[in-house]
Enzyme design. Sequence first.
Site, mmCIF file in Angstrom:
data_model
loop_
_atom_site.group_PDB
_atom_site.id
_atom_site.type_symbol
_atom_site.label_atom_id
_atom_site.label_comp_id
_atom_site.label_asym_id
_atom_site.label_seq_id
_atom_site.Cartn_x
_atom_site.Cartn_y
_atom_site.Cartn_z
ATOM 1 N N CYS A 232 0.769 -1.151 0.044
ATOM 2 C CA CYS A 232 -0.031 0.265 0.044
ATOM 3 C C CYS A 232 0.804 1.277 0.128
ATOM 4 C CB CYS A 232 -0.908 -0.078 1.116
ATOM 5 S SG CYS A 232 -2.100 1.299 1.404
ATOM 6 N N ASP A 233 1.370 1.809 -1.344
ATOM 7 C CA ASP A 233 2.309 2.688 -1.062
ATOM 8 C C ASP A 233 1.836 4.015 -0.789
ATOM 9 O OD1 ASP A 233 0.863 3.466 -3.644
ATOM 10 O OD2 ASP A 233 2.037 2.002 -4.898
#
Length: 795
Positions: free
Chosen positions: A478-479
């Site tokens: 989940c950047d």
Amino acid sequence: MSIHPGLPYCFDEETGEIRLYSPSTIPNASGYLWNQSMLLNVTCRGFANSHFMQPEPATYSAGPALTAKTFLQPEHYYYQGHPGRFFYIKDDSSGLTFSLPFEPMCKPLEAFQFEVADAYVCWRISHLDWLFELKVTLPKEDVLEMWQLKITNNGKNERDLSIFPCFNIGYQSWMNQEATYCTRSNGIIANKVSPYQKLEEYLQQKDFKELTFLRASEPVTSYCANLAQFLGDGGWTAPDMLQHDRLPNQDAVYETPVAVLQHKKRFAVEVVKDLRFIFGAATELQDIQRMKDTYLNESGYLAATSDYQQYLQQHSSCIAVKTPDAELDNTINHWLPRQVFYHGDVNRLTTDPQTRNYLQDAMGMCYLDPGYFRRALLTALTQQQQNGAMPDGILLHDNASLKYINEVPHADPCVWLPICLQAYISETGDLALLEEVLPFSDSDTPATVAEHIELAMQWLQSHQDHRHLSLIQQGDWCDPMNMVGHQGKGVSSWLSMATSWAFQIWSELLLHNNNPGRSKFWSEQALTINKNINTYFWHQKWYGRGITDAGRLFGTEQDSEGKIYLNPQSWAILSQCASEQQQESMLKAVFAHLHSPHGVAMLAPAYTAMVEDIGRLTQKFPGVAENGSLYNHAAAFYLYALYQAQLSEEAFKTLKQIVVTTEQAMAKQQLPNFVPNYYRGAHNLHPKYGGLSSRLFNTGTIAWLMRSLTEQLFGLKGCSQGLLVQPQLPNHWPQAEVTRRFRGYVIKVRYERHRDVKNLQLIFNKQQLSGNLLKTKYLSDKNDLLVLLPSEAST
């Protein structure tokens, strides 16, 4: 042809073609075409997005204003003046005008059909006793769109018609832009100088394809290359120049260009006229002439369309299925493999794909062309540092650089190496890959693939905190979760679980590769991580998402927003850190908090305000992208985990929510020709938008769908000795058939449920096998496998 009453589209069960019968019910329905140089996405109404590589993404058809260069965006907005491929039609006898395929005049048409196929997009439109057959395809290599318009006069009298192809070129440069008609080219050619400031930029772009052109197969009656002159006061819906008998033959002189041609034609009754056009980008006039000579004549056009069809079909899926669910068959047999190939073929049209995307997209190719994954893995590992660190992005050419999100440090690239490698080894049995020798990005000292991955596992181990939990840096998978650990102390439950699973997979591969000592070491490390995951991340009924730099566990019942995240629950199953009681508890929580009528959400409730110890994830609109959407990549992890847990009925429901089905097509506002990266979530906040598709076909979802379908739903997973048969068909399927390509063999598999069968039975070439393993040594030219299953009543 499968037709569903009450729905606006149908599909062909043999070819996969999808046909839409209204430009208004799913107005943003689209089809995408690509080759290794370009991408074209065109909607049923005629709007278009086009990109090509030189070597970074660029465009030859733009809107009315300069736009920032960025990646493909979800929920793309179309507007009057948006780039499109339009054909204004003027019946010269009556003076009536309308536009094809629908925009920009948007006049009701008597009959409309939009067809999306593997190698083309086309329309079949009837109006005012005219039949129009419009088709676009691409060549195998050039930056070029090939358009064909067939027109039939179905009236009772001879009639005159003016056809005005109108293709946007748009405003692309404040430095230098112009457009004019070229008699020799029989078309409009626009020229520009891409704006720049720095000297080195000139050197980088002096060989750019700065020419945009529209060429016709037939002589042109008149033209207009000046957008303002063409539109006048009437705008796109009623251009001033259509009020005249001929266009003004007006150039664009440092003005916004457009490519509009006029063909005045006389049609006898039932006569068909065929017009062809090519639209694209070139560096020099000679390039345009070459493409004209190659593609505009009939034989060249037919050869190019055939070559392009073969190009798209060069890799077939390892499974072809026939089940009681015809529309799922259509997705599995046609559209899913096509989307997998798109990702593997052009790497999402970027020169520095994120490492996690590059490896997972390559994993999907294991089920089409395993050799592609092998090459991709070797490419990735040559960019590894000697300390084991993998870069955030993989550079695909010498002048590429890490950009955008790849300039932000993320903690997960190393974890994907064994996870994706496992799929390749299962498909091929190619343990010899582990002995290939490669350099590092910062050292010419060679090391085997096994040594490279061993170093990557050591890097993951060294980037844990004192609790043996994985540091998150400025994001993991989940950047946008960029503020949990930016001070160097925050940890991720998902990455800890993924690291545990990676260690377990690597341990298993080492055991098969005759390294029991290191295998035992990594197995023990995984057990340690799992123990600590339960100590620090389990909270009452489910796993939290992470612990911030300040020591706050988030993603728990104590949070008013972001109370529960899907990924930790899915990966707790994959990493085997959850006990049976924990698994039951967390899945109940998933059903209670994350399930919606259209799918499973990535988190809930969606954030409505910035949470500064989590990051920009919480600033995204509620229900969009990572902030609580039905994010299909996360849903695909969940799907895979449900199958791993033998929860096949719930898994199948999840699968049917990820793909587009007839029941949800209208809510999702998408055709079933691709799986988007998300559907809108937060249905409690915005119920009108619940399930709405992002319409973005770049997604890691499809690799995991291919893996889940092959290994788990149909249960045909490779191992060192052959094919493990462990199907998890839904109970309501009495039978199914699969043609399975496996290690050079073709196996015809038939599944049947019988009331008198208590346990799975395998009958291979009429001989019953013991157990559930079909050994490779038994395979030959004829391989018929009957899989007998208990009936629903006996399960």
